[in-house]
Design a protein around this motif. Structure first.
Motif, short mmCIF file in Angstrom:
data_model
loop_
_atom_site.label_atom_id
_atom_site.label_comp_id
_atom_site.label_asym_id
_atom_site.label_seq_id
_atom_site.Cartn_x
_atom_site.Cartn_y
_atom_site.Cartn_z
N GLU A 84 35.84 53.95 45.46
CA GLU A 84 37.12 53.26 45.54
C GLU A 84 36.90 51.76 45.78
OE1 GLU A 84 39.91 54.59 44.41
OE2 GLU A 84 41.01 55.09 46.26
N PRO A 85 37.90 50.92 45.47
CA PRO A 85 37.73 49.46 45.62
C PRO A 85 37.43 49.06 47.05
CG PRO A 85 39.71 49.97 44.35
CD PRO A 85 39.22 51.27 44.92
N ILE A 86 36.60 48.03 47.17
CA ILE A 86 36.25 47.51 48.49
C ILE A 86 35.87 46.05 48.35
CG2 ILE A 86 33.79 48.09 48.36
CD1 ILE A 86 34.01 48.99 51.32
N GLU A 87 36.08 45.28 49.40
CA GLU A 87 35.68 43.87 49.40
C GLU A 87 34.35 43.73 50.13
OE1 GLU A 87 37.20 39.41 50.81
OE2 GLU A 87 38.46 41.17 51.16
N CYS A 88 33.44 42.98 49.52
CA CYS A 88 32.13 42.74 50.13
C CYS A 88 31.66 41.35 49.73
CB CYS A 88 31.13 43.79 49.67
SG CYS A 88 29.47 43.62 50.39
N ASP A 89 31.25 40.56 50.70
CA ASP A 89 30.77 39.20 50.44
C ASP A 89 31.77 38.38 49.65
OD1 ASP A 89 28.50 40.03 51.73
OD2 ASP A 89 27.25 40.18 49.94
N GLY A 90 33.05 38.64 49.87
CA GLY A 90 34.10 37.87 49.19
C GLY A 90 34.40 38.34 47.78
N ALA A 133 29.59 32.17 43.56
CA ALA A 133 29.24 30.79 43.21
C ALA A 133 29.93 30.35 41.93
CB ALA A 133 27.72 30.65 43.07
N ASN A 134 30.23 31.32 41.06
CA ASN A 134 30.90 31.02 39.79
C ASN A 134 32.40 31.30 39.83
OD1 ASN A 134 28.92 30.20 37.53
ND2 ASN A 134 27.83 31.87 38.58
N LYS A 135 32.90 31.56 41.04
CA LYS A 135 34.34 31.76 41.26
C LYS A 135 34.91 32.93 40.45
CE LYS A 135 35.31 27.00 42.70
NZ LYS A 135 33.89 26.68 42.91
N ILE A 136 34.14 34.00 40.37
CA ILE A 136 34.63 35.24 39.77
C ILE A 136 34.86 36.24 40.91
CG2 ILE A 136 34.03 37.22 38.31
CD1 ILE A 136 32.60 35.40 36.45
N PRO A 137 36.11 36.62 41.18
CA PRO A 137 36.41 37.42 42.37
C PRO A 137 36.26 38.92 42.20
CG PRO A 137 38.45 36.74 41.31
CD PRO A 137 37.34 36.11 40.53
N PHE A 138 36.22 39.44 40.94
CA PHE A 138 36.17 40.88 40.73
C PHE A 138 34.88 41.30 40.04
CE2 PHE A 138 40.77 40.03 40.84
CZ PHE A 138 41.19 41.00 41.75
N ASP A 139 34.34 42.43 40.48
CA ASP A 139 33.16 43.01 39.84
C ASP A 139 33.43 44.49 39.60
OD1 ASP A 139 30.27 42.88 39.01
OD2 ASP A 139 30.13 44.42 40.56
N SER A 140 32.87 45.01 38.48
CA SER A 140 32.98 46.44 38.20
C SER A 140 31.63 46.97 37.72
CB SER A 140 34.06 46.71 37.14
OG SER A 140 34.29 48.09 36.98
N SER A 141 30.59 46.63 38.48
CA SER A 141 29.22 47.01 38.12
C SER A 141 28.71 48.22 38.89
CB SER A 141 28.26 45.83 38.39
OG SER A 141 28.60 44.70 37.63
N TYR A 142 29.42 48.63 39.93
CA TYR A 142 28.91 49.73 40.75
C TYR A 142 29.21 51.07 40.08
CZ TYR A 142 27.76 52.51 44.87
OH TYR A 142 27.19 53.42 45.74
N ASN A 143 28.16 51.85 39.89
CA ASN A 143 28.30 53.18 39.30
C ASN A 143 27.43 54.12 40.12
OD1 ASN A 143 28.16 55.53 37.75
ND2 ASN A 143 28.11 54.43 35.81
N ALA A 144 28.07 54.98 40.89
CA ALA A 144 27.33 55.87 41.79
C ALA A 144 26.45 56.86 41.05
CB ALA A 144 28.31 56.63 42.70
N SER A 145 26.70 57.07 39.76
CA SER A 145 25.90 58.02 39.00
C SER A 145 24.71 57.37 38.33
CB SER A 145 26.77 58.70 37.92
OG SER A 145 27.14 57.78 36.91
N HIS A 191 35.62 41.50 45.21
CA HIS A 191 36.34 42.77 45.17
C HIS A 191 35.67 43.68 44.16
CE1 HIS A 191 39.54 41.01 47.61
NE2 HIS A 191 39.47 39.95 46.82
N GLU A 192 35.03 44.73 44.66
CA GLU A 192 34.30 45.66 43.81
C GLU A 192 35.21 46.82 43.40
OE1 GLU A 192 31.41 47.11 41.50
OE2 GLU A 192 31.18 45.28 42.68
N TYR A 193 35.32 47.03 42.09
CA TYR A 193 36.06 48.16 41.54
C TYR A 193 35.05 49.09 40.85
CZ TYR A 193 40.76 46.58 42.61
OH TYR A 193 41.92 46.22 43.27
N PRO A 194 34.56 50.10 41.58
CA PRO A 194 33.48 50.94 41.04
C PRO A 194 33.96 51.87 39.95
CG PRO A 194 34.22 51.80 43.14
CD PRO A 194 34.97 50.51 42.93
#
Length: 320
Positions: A190-196, A162-174, A198-201
């Protein structure tokens, strides 16, 4: 060539929520400038060393503290990073919300530590506020986000879109990744696209003790970090995301440099500089996103290196 993201979470804490206004000037000095009798080892030092090695860092700056402590302090932090030619992105710690001089939400709001404790509409508004505050500091091209303490959820992706930010790096499996609602049943490394989005874990590894750790200067030794980088390259991984903080090169009291951390930082920068034909430090601005179709398992580090790190930690705890 492996894309390496050296990410720095930039935030300020006043060692509690009492007398914030009185504590803040000293907290700013300790968490941002890092003055010691041996020189400054805070944010300016990190930027200087990165630039000496011609490396790129991504500085996720937390702006909500300025709702209480003033826009000028935020402007100063952003100015340090921008003048150093490094990348500014958005970071949010929602603990600051109920300390604001002008409440963002109507009515009484108890302290909510994590972004995931807010609904979609609230998260959308919080992210918009963070963008607005960084805009006021002169950053107009924010395109990546990290939730404080990695505590995001599936709503965060919709709020980012909604805020037009395409990248996120919030996922931490630990940490909070597994129960975030993001790709249920799949452990992301590893990076993956979800709900538009791009998640960089965060890059994580198994350290031989059945514990999953993320790659952070305080969490793994130089030998572990270098070995994991080579391992990721050999396995043709798409990204390697490292965590740091603006105050991470200081001891616990934040009055002297942590010599172990300073050495680790210099070794990492020298390693990435020396092997730039294999590792490319990059940011999210101008990044062409990548996405894997199948997630590999976490990287692995042998128990012998874990043991050596633990011995170093004992030394740090005693003499740091």
């Amino acid at each position: 060539m492996l894309d390496v993201f050296f990410t720095v979470d930039v935030e300020i804490w006043c060692e509690g929520w009492q007398d914030i206004d009185k504590q803040f000037p000293e907290a700013f000095r300790r968490y941002i400038e890092g003055p010691t009798n041996k020189g400054r080892y805070g944010l300016p030092y990190q930027i200087e060393v990165l630039n000496q090695h011609n490396l790129k860092g991504v500085f996720f700056i937390e702006p909500l503290f300025a709702l209480r402590c003033g826009q000028q302090a935020l402007d100063d932090i952003v100015g340090l990073v921008r003048q150093g030619g490094q990348e500014v992105q958005l970071h949010l710690h929602t603990e600051w919300l109920n300390e604001a001089r002008e409440p963002l939400f109507e009515g009484y709001q108890p302290k909510r530590q994590h972004l995931r404790y807010f609904n979609l509409a609230e998260q959308t508004r919080l992210i918009a506020k963070g963008i607005e505050m960084l805009h006021r500091s002169g950053v107009q091209d924010i395109n990546a986000f990290r939730a404080g303490s990695f505590a995001f959820d599936r709503n965060t992706l919709s709020a980012l879109a909604a805020n037009k930010i395409p990248f996120d790096s919030s996922y931490n499996a630990s940490m909070f990744g597994a129960d975030s609602g993001f790709m249920p049943g799949v452990q992301l490394v590893e990076p993956i696209e979800c709900d538009g989005i791009h998640e960089y874990p965060m890059t994580v590894f198994n350290d031989g003790t059945f514990a999953l750790r993320h790659t952070q200067l305080t969490a793994c030794s130089s030998e572990e970090m270098q070995s994991l980088l080579w391992q990721a390259l050999e396995q043709r991984r798409k990204s390697f995301v490292i965590l740091s903080h603006g105050f991470e090169l200081l001891n616990k009291a934040k009055n002297n440099p942590d010599n172990v951390m300073v050495r680790r930082f210099h070794k990492l920068c020298a390693f990435l500089d020396r092997h730039r034909d294999s590792f490319r430090t990059c940011g999210f601005r101008g990044l062409t996103p990548t996405s894997v179709t199948e997630q590999p398992g976490p990287l692995k580090s042998p128990l012998t290196r874990t043991g050596a790190r633990m011995m170093t930690q004992l030394y740090r705890n005693r003499y740091g």
